[in-house]
Write an enzyme that holds these catalytic residues in place. Structure first.
Site, short mmCIF file in Angstrom:
data_model
loop_
_atom_site.label_atom_id
_atom_site.label_comp_id
_atom_site.label_asym_id
_atom_site.label_seq_id
_atom_site.Cartn_x
_atom_site.Cartn_y
_atom_site.Cartn_z
N ASN A 9 0.87 -1.17 0.00
CA ASN A 9 0.00 0.00 0.00
C ASN A 9 0.91 1.22 0.00
O ASN A 9 1.51 1.56 1.02
CB ASN A 9 -0.89 -0.01 1.26
CG ASN A 9 -1.69 1.28 1.37
OD1 ASN A 9 -1.85 2.01 0.40
ND2 ASN A 9 -2.20 1.56 2.56
N LYS A 11 0.15 4.26 -0.28
CA LYS A 11 -0.47 5.48 0.29
C LYS A 11 -0.21 6.66 -0.66
O LYS A 11 -0.17 6.45 -1.86
CB LYS A 11 0.05 5.75 1.70
CG LYS A 11 0.08 4.49 2.57
CD LYS A 11 0.26 4.78 4.01
CE LYS A 11 0.44 3.46 4.75
NZ LYS A 11 0.18 3.52 6.16
N HIS A 94 -9.47 1.26 4.50
CA HIS A 94 -8.20 1.38 5.24
C HIS A 94 -8.43 2.30 6.45
O HIS A 94 -9.20 3.25 6.37
CB HIS A 94 -7.12 1.95 4.32
CG HIS A 94 -5.75 1.87 4.92
ND1 HIS A 94 -5.30 2.79 5.84
CD2 HIS A 94 -4.75 0.98 4.75
CE1 HIS A 94 -4.07 2.45 6.21
NE2 HIS A 94 -3.71 1.36 5.56
N GLU A 96 -6.77 4.62 7.64
CA GLU A 96 -6.52 6.05 7.38
C GLU A 96 -7.72 6.68 6.69
O GLU A 96 -8.04 7.85 6.91
CB GLU A 96 -5.23 6.21 6.55
CG GLU A 96 -3.99 5.94 7.39
CD GLU A 96 -2.80 5.43 6.61
OE1 GLU A 96 -2.78 5.52 5.37
OE2 GLU A 96 -1.86 4.91 7.27
N GLU A 166 -5.69 -5.19 10.19
CA GLU A 166 -4.68 -4.16 10.43
C GLU A 166 -4.95 -3.44 11.75
O GLU A 166 -5.75 -2.49 11.80
CB GLU A 166 -4.72 -3.13 9.29
CG GLU A 166 -4.36 -3.71 7.95
CD GLU A 166 -3.66 -2.67 7.09
OE1 GLU A 166 -2.54 -2.95 6.66
OE2 GLU A 166 -4.22 -1.59 6.88
N GLY A 172 2.12 2.03 10.59
CA GLY A 172 3.04 3.16 10.48
C GLY A 172 3.74 3.51 11.79
O GLY A 172 4.37 4.56 11.91
N SER A 212 3.13 -2.41 10.06
CA SER A 212 4.58 -2.40 10.23
C SER A 212 5.26 -3.72 9.90
O SER A 212 6.26 -4.08 10.52
CB SER A 212 4.96 -1.94 11.65
OG SER A 212 4.45 -0.65 11.91
C1 PEP Z 1 -0.80 0.01 5.66
O1 PEP Z 1 -0.68 1.06 5.10
O2 PEP Z 1 -1.79 -0.70 5.43
C2 PEP Z 1 0.24 -0.42 6.61
C3 PEP Z 1 0.10 -1.57 7.22
O3 PEP Z 1 1.30 0.42 6.78
P1 PEP Z 1 2.68 0.06 7.53
O4 PEP Z 1 3.16 -1.24 6.97
O5 PEP Z 1 3.60 1.21 7.19
O6 PEP Z 1 2.39 -0.02 8.98
#
Ligand code: PEP
Length: 250
Positions: A9, A11, A94, A96, A166, A172, A212
């Protein structure tokens, strides 16, 4: 046997030119990997990324879509538009998007229906906050999110989509859930699908972990029985790291 699926992803990162350059490099380094590999790129990067990915094992995905076909929704993109570009997968809900753009479980469900109507497969994101985990309501929260996201979808559709677990506290933040924590929740998700549909459908749906994930943690996470790969943010922007993650072998 479910094929592992590793999705990046991106972003809001990379211009179309940068996306093309990155995919050209990535396609050389992931050659021969048998897991399904997806890069969810910003809308404007989709055409360049698709061209760059030609002849490779990388699929290009979108990070969002609107549930309506067309109309007065300034700034939005419809499923029909994505399908026309040649997209197969679209990330929906997501955290975010939920946090900064007021997406709800109900709009996630509307988008999931719209995705299928347009021949797209949704990657539906669910996950609890740290408060919900600390207060012990994580299982109810996850079950509720999954139930509403899947409302009125058919068993065939559910078998074909991806659910990404998630935990918000891990996205992040550099704080990855342990493989055991991630497995516990992915199993809860699979159990909900079994209750709502059937054991057979639950055995088909692919459930990713995201939060992460990096080149060091991917192996232990992806080796868990109910984790079918990952949704990867930060580490998907580095060719070497994403290649290691995508190259997971049992
Ligand atoms: C994501 O954007 O779905 C995500 C899991 O980001 P990160 O791996 O940076 O935590």
């Amino acid at each position: 046997m479910r094929t592992k699926v590793i999705a990046g992803n991106w972003k809001m990162n990379k211009t179309p030119a940068e996306a093309a350059e990155f995919i050209m490099e990535l396609k050389e380094s992931v050659k021969g990997i048998e897991n399904e590999i997806i890069a969810a790129v910003p809308f404007v990067c989709i055409p360049a990324a698709l061209t760059a990915s030609e002849g490779s094992n990388i699929k290009i995905a979108a990070q969002n879509m609107h549930w309506e076909e067309k109309g007065a929704y300034t700034g939005e993109i419809s499923g029909a538009m994505l399908k026309d570009l040649g997209i197969e997968y679209v990330i929906i809900g997501h955290s975010e998007r939920r946090e900064y753009f007021a997406e709800t479980d109900e709009t996630v469900n509307l988008k999931a229906h719209a995705a299928f109507k347009n021949g797209l497969k949704p990657i539906i994101c669910v996950g609890e906050s740290l408060l919900q985990r600390d207060e012990g309501v994580m299982p109810e929260h996850i079950r509720y999110q999954v139930k509403v996201a899947l409302l009125n979808l058919s068993a065939e559709q559910v078998a074909d989509l991806i659910i990404a677990y998630e935990p918000i506290w891990a996205i992040g933040t550099g704080r990855t859930a342990t493989a055991e924590q991630a497995q516990e929740v992915c199993k809860i998700i699979r159990d909900v699908v079994a209750e709502l549909y059937s054991k057979e459908t639950a055995e088909k749906v692919r459930i990713q972990y995201g939060g992460s994930v990096n080149a060091q943690t991917a192996d232990s996470l992806f080796s868990m029985p109910d984790i079918d790969g990952g949704l990867v943010g930060g580490a998907s922007l580095k060719v070497n790291d994403f290649t290691v993650i995508a190259g997971y072998k049992a």
